[in-house]
Design a protein around this motif. Sequence first.
Motif, PDB file in Angstrom:
ATOM      1  N   TYR A 138      -4.604   3.641   7.884  1.00  0.00           N
ATOM      2  CA  TYR A 138      -5.290   2.402   8.287  1.00  0.00           C
ATOM      3  C   TYR A 138      -4.805   1.906   9.645  1.00  0.00           C
ATOM      4  O   TYR A 138      -5.611   1.470  10.479  1.00  0.00           O
ATOM      5  N   ASP A 152      -1.414   5.661   3.168  1.00  0.00           N
ATOM      6  CA  ASP A 152      -2.594   4.809   3.394  1.00  0.00           C
ATOM      7  C   ASP A 152      -2.341   3.832   4.540  1.00  0.00           C
ATOM      8  O   ASP A 152      -3.211   3.619   5.390  1.00  0.00           O
ATOM      9  N   LEU A 176       0.844  -1.193   0.000  1.00  0.00           N
ATOM     10  CA  LEU A 176       0.000   0.000   0.000  1.00  0.00           C
ATOM     11  C   LEU A 176       0.880   1.244   0.000  1.00  0.00           C
ATOM     12  O   LEU A 176       2.058   1.183   0.361  1.00  0.00           O
TER      13      LEU A 176
END
Length: 129
Positions: A51, A47, A43
């Motif tokens: 997360y 991000d 990723l």
Amino acid sequence: MNSKTINTVARIALGANLIVAGISHLTFARKAFQAQVPDWVPLQKDDTVVYSGLAEIALGSTLVLTDQEHQQAVGKVAASFFTAVFPGNISQYVNQRSAFGLDTNRKRFLRLFFQPVLVYWALKSTDNL
């Protein structure tokens, strides 16, 4: 203070720290946390930070609010989370990325030994040990 009270205080303190860490992932320390994301994570670094911040807020809230019946399960999830993010600490050390005052190899190396403490804290404060 009895051991149940100590565990409760420790569990709530761990949860509160996770909530603060999660909020910092999303706000003022967002860039610094990117230094810990290993290059092999599939990723985008930002991000991954977002997360993991959301996961920390959820996990911290659950530690603070959990009832006696679910404490052990939540503690195991928290310990697993701390284990799962450990490669980020290793990556920061191996790649010599400075963040959070960890600006020398010695400091980054010593930080590695704190992760098992978090695993122990999660398990002990939720009656898993």
